[in-house]
Scaffold this active site. Structure first.
Site, PDB file in Angstrom:
ATOM      1  CE  LYS A 107      -4.070  -2.088   2.078  1.00 47.17           C
ATOM      2  NZ  LYS A 107      -3.553  -3.326   2.723  1.00 47.17           N
TER       3      LYS A 107
HETATM    4  C1  LIG Z   1      -4.327  -4.475   2.307  1.00 49.10           C
HETATM    5  C2  LIG Z   1      -3.599  -5.758   2.232  1.00 49.10           C
HETATM    6  C3  LIG Z   1      -4.110  -6.848   1.518  1.00 49.10           C
HETATM    7  C4  LIG Z   1      -5.446  -6.797   0.833  1.00 49.10           C
HETATM    8  O1  LIG Z   1      -5.460  -5.872  -0.215  1.00 49.10           O
HETATM    9  P1  LIG Z   1      -6.855  -5.292  -0.781  1.00 49.10           P
HETATM   10  O2  LIG Z   1      -6.464  -4.332  -1.809  1.00 49.10           O
HETATM   11  O3  LIG Z   1      -7.546  -4.663   0.386  1.00 49.10           O
HETATM   12  O4  LIG Z   1      -7.604  -6.466  -1.298  1.00 49.10           O
HETATM   13  C5  LIG Z   1      -3.350  -7.991   1.444  1.00 49.10           C
HETATM   14  N1  LIG Z   1      -2.157  -8.089   2.063  1.00 49.10           N
HETATM   15  C6  LIG Z   1      -1.646  -7.075   2.777  1.00 49.10           C
HETATM   16  C7  LIG Z   1      -0.335  -7.257   3.452  1.00 49.10           C
HETATM   17  C8  LIG Z   1      -2.333  -5.876   2.875  1.00 49.10           C
HETATM   18  O5  LIG Z   1      -1.823  -4.875   3.580  1.00 49.10           O
END
Ligand SMILES: *Cc1c(COP(=O)(O)O)cnc(C)c1O
Length: 433
Positions: A107
């Site tokens: 993210k």
């Molecule tokens: C946010 C996250 C996910 C899921 O991603 P989405 O876009 O919400 O489906 C998976 N793994 C990690 C480590 C995350 O931080």
């Protein structure tokens, strides 16, 4: 480029409005009015381009009409100043490592990109903007670090008390400055509900400018498409020319939806695997055609503990609400905590590769579903050291080495404000800020 709401009961808006508002006022999610395909020439030379060069081309397709080229280039190059390698585990299975950024989870890209884009749009804007973000762990750290000390913007991170890992919590609660952490006595769904209610509250919106940095925000989720293009390029560079299957560990489905956008832009992706933990709402939808959101349950892959994935509305929109079409592009898998642990252990022992709990879900689904002749990539969405307690619980004490980037956060002091799950408490808190 104009953006429309998936609920279609409000007029289209500009990119600036979509980014500063987050959610449309009819409670829908913003979608770009069109998705432009790349010319085949782009794919002929993509393997000669760097992550930054590729991402800049992708970014221009979405943001090029609204942001001057030089600014957009600065934003992209500033955001993507780290590697995003593809690592081979076995013959046809590759790990796309998305954890080399500042907070070591995927993210980071959306968090920083959105902070930079919002800050560009707010130049000359007199009022302060308040970013509300609900997190099950990684969104909070990525957004808080992306927005840290960005002038004119305050960030409020809402997270469920006791349900995020120690390191995740430290990554956003220790910053201070323009970042405030709100520890909610409930689940991630409660946090998400509070944020959504805030956007719909007339009084609050009159008193302050609010936006969201969850993957409902187009500036948060679209940049994740960069990853898929880069993975394809790096594999091509390594001589792999097959169409790819991507397995995406999913919670709010922002990451997978960004992959679908990449495919709509012409990236040769054969199909997707949606890998869930026990929060299996989309898994059930893919099987039955029925979408039945419910309370999330806590698992060891906590960033995927989502009971009503917000980006599902975008997936429906992309495929005109056709369950048949969606199910022909995306296959679902679901794993229990025990299965996740077993996978982490097995891959560590047999492939000598350390998975985090989220990546493990993606790996296992890919392993289960990959067909003869296909090449598969699973997204390793976070560094295993972000989940040291869990990983060492499975692999043994002392197996995880904390990278410097993470140990720096551990030295800070936790600063957070405790709140109940009542909207009235949250609202009062914001109004008194
Ligand atoms: C946010 C996250 C996910 C899921 O991603 P989405 O876009 O919400 O489906 C998976 N793994 C990690 C480590 C995350 O931080």
């Amino acid at each position: 480029m104009k953006y429309y709401s998936t609920n279609k009961s409000v007029p289209e808006v500009s990119l600036m409005e979509a980014v500063t508002k987050g959610l449309a006022s009819d409670n829908g999610l913003f979608m770009p009015e069109r998705i432009e395909e790349f010319h085949p020439d782009f794919f002929r030379r993509i393997h000669q381009m760097s992550f930054q060069e590729i991402s800049f081309e992708v970014a221009k397709k979405f943001f090029g009409e609204d942001v001057p080229e030089k600014t957009l280039k600065d934003i992209v190059y500033d955001t993507l100043n780290f590697d995003c390698p593809v690592v081979q585990l076995s013959d046809s299975i590759y790990s796309l490592e998305l954890f080399h950024g500042p907070t070591m989870a995927f993210k980071d890209v959306g968090g920083r990109f959105m902070a930079r884009l919002l800050s560009y749009f707010l130049e000359g804007f007199k009022k302060e903007v308040n970013v509300l973000v609900a997190t099950s762990g990684d969104t909070g750290s990525a957004v808080a670090n992306g927005f840290y000390k960005v002038p004119g913007i305050k960030v409020f991170v809402l997270y469920p008390k006791g349900l995020v890992s120690n390191i995740q919590e430290k990554q956003f609660t220790t910053l201070g400055n323009n970042i405030t952490s709100l520890e909610i006595d409930g689940t991630f769904d409660d946090c998400q509900r509070l944020v959504k209610s805030a956007f719909l509250d007339k009084e609050l919106n009159k008193a302050m400018v609010l936006t969201s940095a969850n993957s409902i925000n187009v500036a948060r989720f679209l940049p994740q498409a960069f990853y898929y293009f880069n993975a394809y390029a790096r594999l091509r560079e390594a001589g792999i020319t097959e169409e790819l299957v991507f397995s995406v560990p999913s919670g709010n489905f922002g990451n997978l939806t960004a992959g679908l956008f990449a495919k709509f832009m012409g990236l040769p992706i054969k199909r997707f695997i949606a890998a869930n933990n026990e929060n299996d709402i989309v898994f059930n939808y893919l099987k039955s055609g029925k979408y039945e959101p419910r309370e999330s349950v806590a698992t060891i892959a906590n960033a995927m503990d989502v009971g009503d994935p917000s980006n599902f509305a975008r997936i429906l929109e992309l495929y005109n609400h056709s369950h048949n079409e969606i199910a022909s592009e995306i296959v679902g898998y679901r794993y229990s905590d025990d299965e996740i642990r077993q996978t982490m252990k097995q891959v560590f022992e047999e492939e000598n590769y350390m998975l985090d709990p989220h990546g493990a879900v993606g790996y296992r689904a890919l392993k289960a579903d990959l067909k003869e002749g296909e090449v598969g990539v699973f997204l390793e969405t976070a560094h295993p050291a972000k989940f040291t307690e869990t990983v060492e619980g499975v692999l043994g004490t002392g197996t995880v080495v904390l990278p410097e980037k993470l140990s720096a956060f551990m030295k800070g002091e936790k600063l957070s404000v405790e709140l109940s799950t009542k909207f009235s408490d949250f609202k009062r808190y914001l109004l008194n800020k």
